[in-house]
Design a protein around this motif. Structure first.
Motif, mmCIF file in Angstrom:
data_model
loop_
_atom_site.group_PDB
_atom_site.id
_atom_site.type_symbol
_atom_site.label_atom_id
_atom_site.label_comp_id
_atom_site.label_asym_id
_atom_site.label_seq_id
_atom_site.Cartn_x
_atom_site.Cartn_y
_atom_site.Cartn_z
ATOM 1 N N ALA A 63 0.803 -1.172 0.057
ATOM 2 C CA ALA A 63 -0.171 -0.207 -0.045
ATOM 3 C C ALA A 63 0.888 1.264 -0.086
ATOM 4 O O ALA A 63 0.552 2.254 -0.789
ATOM 5 N N ALA A 64 2.121 1.176 0.795
ATOM 6 C CA ALA A 64 2.819 2.573 0.541
ATOM 7 C C ALA A 64 3.363 2.579 -0.451
ATOM 8 O O ALA A 64 3.652 3.983 -0.907
ATOM 9 N N GLU A 65 3.949 1.513 -1.178
ATOM 10 C CA GLU A 65 4.605 1.809 -2.486
ATOM 11 C C GLU A 65 3.704 2.005 -3.562
ATOM 12 O O GLU A 65 4.031 2.931 -4.403
ATOM 13 N N LYS A 66 2.100 1.563 -3.452
ATOM 14 C CA LYS A 66 1.548 2.030 -4.467
ATOM 15 C C LYS A 66 1.016 3.587 -4.240
ATOM 16 O O LYS A 66 0.904 4.371 -5.264
ATOM 17 N N ALA A 67 0.993 4.252 -2.966
ATOM 18 C CA ALA A 67 0.661 5.467 -2.769
ATOM 19 C C ALA A 67 1.992 6.410 -3.240
ATOM 20 O O ALA A 67 1.697 7.376 -4.235
ATOM 21 N N GLU A 68 3.140 5.814 -3.020
ATOM 22 C CA GLU A 68 4.215 6.734 -3.568
ATOM 23 C C GLU A 68 4.425 6.642 -5.228
ATOM 24 O O GLU A 68 4.242 7.693 -5.797
ATOM 25 N N ALA A 69 3.729 5.491 -5.837
ATOM 26 C CA ALA A 69 3.839 5.390 -7.158
ATOM 27 C C ALA A 69 2.807 6.130 -7.726
ATOM 28 O O ALA A 69 2.767 7.035 -8.753
ATOM 29 N N GLU A 70 1.687 6.442 -7.153
ATOM 30 C CA GLU A 70 0.332 7.116 -7.489
ATOM 31 C C GLU A 70 0.801 8.662 -7.571
ATOM 32 O O GLU A 70 0.559 9.567 -8.580
ATOM 33 N N LYS A 107 3.723 10.083 -7.557
ATOM 34 C CA LYS A 107 4.742 10.138 -8.938
ATOM 35 C C LYS A 107 4.222 10.260 -10.209
ATOM 36 O O LYS A 107 4.436 11.197 -10.810
ATOM 37 N N ALA A 108 3.145 9.478 -10.381
ATOM 38 C CA ALA A 108 2.481 9.296 -11.769
ATOM 39 C C ALA A 108 1.599 10.738 -11.830
ATOM 40 O O ALA A 108 1.364 11.273 -13.010
ATOM 41 N N ALA A 109 0.956 11.153 -10.464
ATOM 42 C CA ALA A 109 0.264 12.473 -10.879
ATOM 43 C C ALA A 109 1.265 13.475 -11.008
ATOM 44 O O ALA A 109 0.893 14.493 -11.984
ATOM 45 N N GLU A 110 2.491 13.576 -10.515
ATOM 46 C CA GLU A 110 3.241 14.492 -10.834
ATOM 47 C C GLU A 110 3.679 14.514 -12.139
ATOM 48 O O GLU A 110 3.765 15.701 -13.096
ATOM 49 N N GLU A 111 3.778 13.431 -12.840
ATOM 50 C CA GLU A 111 4.322 13.475 -14.430
ATOM 51 C C GLU A 111 3.163 13.566 -15.153
ATOM 52 O O GLU A 111 3.583 14.205 -16.097
#
Length: 660
Positions: free
Chosen positions: A377-384, A386-390
């Motif tokens: 869950a923590a990794e998914k939140a971080e990935a989301e 980063k994806a939002a910033e990109e």
């Protein structure tokens, strides 16, 4: 003594029924005698609509045996009657003939006839496996005597003939496996349903071949003068046909449920069939000769009664057979119960020890699973994040690029407009016909653009309409006007906040939530209808428009397959035979191959261990391998079978326990 009351009582009932029918017919005929009544009723024809009886009414009805109103009488054969002679009379001393006539034939047709062959379901037929067919005897060509008589061996090869020996010693070794193409993998039905195909387009557009003769003799049509008002009027005509108003609306298709609910009246002919009268037969008809009082032999023949109670004999034989089968089944069940009790007492301590070990292992696995889920869950939140910033950076760059392109396009359009104005001023005195053609083409282009834009706009609109006790979802066609129904949600009412137009996401979300909630409601029942659940989920799969809904539908489809596989395994375990237990083991292995959750995988694992334990116990008792044990004979119809129940429970620690 034979039972005669049944036959007599039936005939009495038929006689009473015939009398009632005759009386009612007479009453009807009485109304036709008066000419005035006949004239009054002839003009108006009344049709009485009979009420269709229900299935329960038809099952409770009792029907008498059908009898014709008039017995068939064969036409007389004059030649046969003229040469007819009665058979010789049997003398009292002819014991052989009297013994033949007094014989009784009692066949137990129930015991001789074959039992009806059980019909297999579609699922059983799909699971059947057939071996490759092989003939019992290979075909051998018949010998040809002429060929054998004229046969001669080929000439012998000499030792010095090196060329012929080299040809005979050649070896041909082709590696067909390396040359042949590998087999194309077969796709499943679910994969084929999820495929999406683009519209086909040819690589090269067709170009008609040029006609040199036509091009050489081509000449332009004559120019229309300014004073030719008739031709100009013809060219300026406009044809506007409203095809939508002229065409017939599409006939609505009825669903299977609507067709099943339709009720049809019983068909009745307008005129009953009446057989044509035979004048020759009626003219030559004569009654049969009367039997005299002294003709005791004929009276004795007519008063004979034949009453064979085959049903009583068949019931007696069936009762004896059932009693023997029940006795054998009871003895077998008692022996199996004692063996099972002894085995359960020996295995109880071992099961308790294994349960404690499994409980500790399950707790450890649960703790590891929770830690892994938190980490994921923590990794998914971080990935989301980063994806939002990109995504934001990409949208900003795209907006800047579009602004630059629009600015360049505006400048280019302004330059083209100025050039067009200059060109128009230069050609202001051009031919008026050419100017009219240009205006017409420009108008057609504008109209076509508006039609396409309106079609795109109408195609993206969705509407909700009430259809009886259901809610219908309609979608706009790819045309300026017109809609088509894409779904009918039975049992659903109109939403409180009704809109005039819905977007694609709103409409499809409403449809998907309806079908998924229907499936979840059936899942919550004690005995869920898996076939109905599968149909709801397949309907929802056709409307799934994002990964979230696709994953939700796919998860529930896997759950349906898992429950269906467990039901099949329970049915095989309940039969109790070694072959059935082996089949249950194969079914559970199929279930283990599905994409299951941890709890479902644990249930399958525990059932596999239980079935393997039963097979090992059966092997220890009978001394035969489970796979080679002879299948038990299926019980005959009506025979008693020992009760076998399979019960599955989930303990507090989340483990599956099954008792047979």
């Amino acid at each position: 003594m034979a039972k005669k009351t049944t036959v007599k009582s039936t005939s009495k009932k038929k006689t009473v029924a015939k009398k009632k029918k005759t009386m009612s017919a007479g009453a009807r005929q009485g109304g036709k005698k008066t000419p005035a009544a006949k004239t009054a009723t002839a003009g108006k024809k009344t049709t009485v609509k009979q009420k269709n009886p229900s299935s329960n009414d038809l099952l409770m009805r009792k029907f008498d045996r059908w009898q014709p109103e008039h017995l068939y009488a064969a036409p007389k054969d004059a030649d046969y009657a003229a040469g007819f002679s009665a058979p010789p009379r049997i003398d009292e001393g002819d014991s052989r003939m009297r013994d033949i006539l007094s014989r009784k034939f009692d066949f137990d047709f129930a015991a001789v006839s074959k039992p009806p062959k059980p019909r297999r379901t579609t699922a059983e037929l799909l699971r059947l496996k057939f071996d490759r067919w092989q003939p019992e005897h290979l075909y051998a060509a018949p010998k040809d005597a002429d060929y054998a008589a004229g046969f001669s061996a080929p000439p012998r090869i000499d030792e010095g003939d090196s060329r012929m020996r080299d040809i005979l010693s050649r070896k041909f070794d082709f590696d067909f496996a390396a040359v042949s193409k590998p087999p194309k993998p077969r796709r499943t039905t679910a994969e084929l349903l999820r495929l999406k195909f683009d519209r086909w387009q040819p690589e090269h557009l067709y170009a008609a071949p040029k006609d040199a003769d036509y091009a050489a003799g081509f000449s332009a049509p004559p120019r229309i003068d300014e004073g030719d008002s008739r031709m100009r009027d013809i060219l300026s005509r406009k044809f506007d046909f409203d095809f939508a108003a002229v065409s017939k609306p599409p006939k609505p298709k009825r669903t299977t449920a609507e067709l099943l609910r339709l009720k049809f009246d019983r068909w009745q002919p307008e005129h009953l069939y009446a057989a044509p009268k035979d004048a020759d037969y009626a003219a030559g008809f004569s009654a049969p000769p009367r039997i005299d009082e002294g003709d005791s032999r004929m009276r004795e023949i007519l008063s004979r009664k034949f009453d064979f109670d085959f049903a009583e004999l068949a019931e007696k034989a069936e009762a004896e057979r059932k009693a023997a089968e029940e006795k054998a089944a009871a003895e077998k069940a008692e022996a199996e119960r004692k063996a099972a009790e002894e085995k359960a007492a020996a295995e109880k301590a071992e099961a308790e020890r294994k349960a404690a070990e499994e409980k500790a292992a399950a707790e450890k696995a649960e703790a590891e699973r929770k830690a892994a889920e938190e980490k994921a869950a923590a990794e998914k939140a971080e990935a989301e994040r980063k994806a939002a910033e990109e995504k934001a950076a990409a949208e900003k760059a795209e907006a800047e690029r579009k602004a630059a392109e629009e600015k360049a396009a505006a400048e280019k359009a302004e330059a083209e407009r100025k050039a067009a104005e200059e060109k128009a001023r230069a050609k202001k005195k051009a031919d008026p016909v050419e100017k009219a053609v240009r205006y017409t083409v420009a108008c057609l282009a504008v109209v076509f653009t508006l039609i396409v834009a309106a079609s795109f706009s109408n195609h993206s609109r969705y509407y909700l309409r009430s259809d009886g006790d259901a809610l219908a979802v309609w979608k706009g066609r790819f045309s300026p006007v017109g809609t088509v129904r894409i779904a009918k949600l039975s049992g659903m009412s109109m939403p409180s906040a009704l809109k005039d137009v819905y977007t694609r996401t709103e409409a499809l979300t409403l449809i998907l939530d309806h079908y998924i909630s229907k499936a979840d409601a059936l899942f919550a029942e004690e005995a869920p209808d898996l076939e109905q659940i599968h149909s709801y989920l397949m309907e929802a799969q056709t409307f799934a428009f994002n990964d979230e809904y696709r994953n939700a539908v796919e998860t529930r489809l896997i759950r349906v397959s898992f429950m269906e596989t467990l039901f099949r395994a329970d049915a095989a375990i309940a039969k109790g035979g070694p072959a059935d237990l082996q089949k249950a083991l194969e079914i559970l292995q199929e279930a283990a191959a599905l994409d299951l959750t941890e709890q479902q995988a644990l249930i399958v694992e525990k059932r596999l261990e239980t079935v393997k334990g039963i097979l090992d116990g059966a092997q220890a008792i009978t001394g035969a391998a489970p796979g080679t044990a002879a299948p038990e004979q299926a019980p005959e119809p009506g025979a008693s079978v020992p009760d076998q129940h399979s019960t599955e429970t989930i303990s507090e620690d989340g483990k599956s326990e099954m008792t047979i």
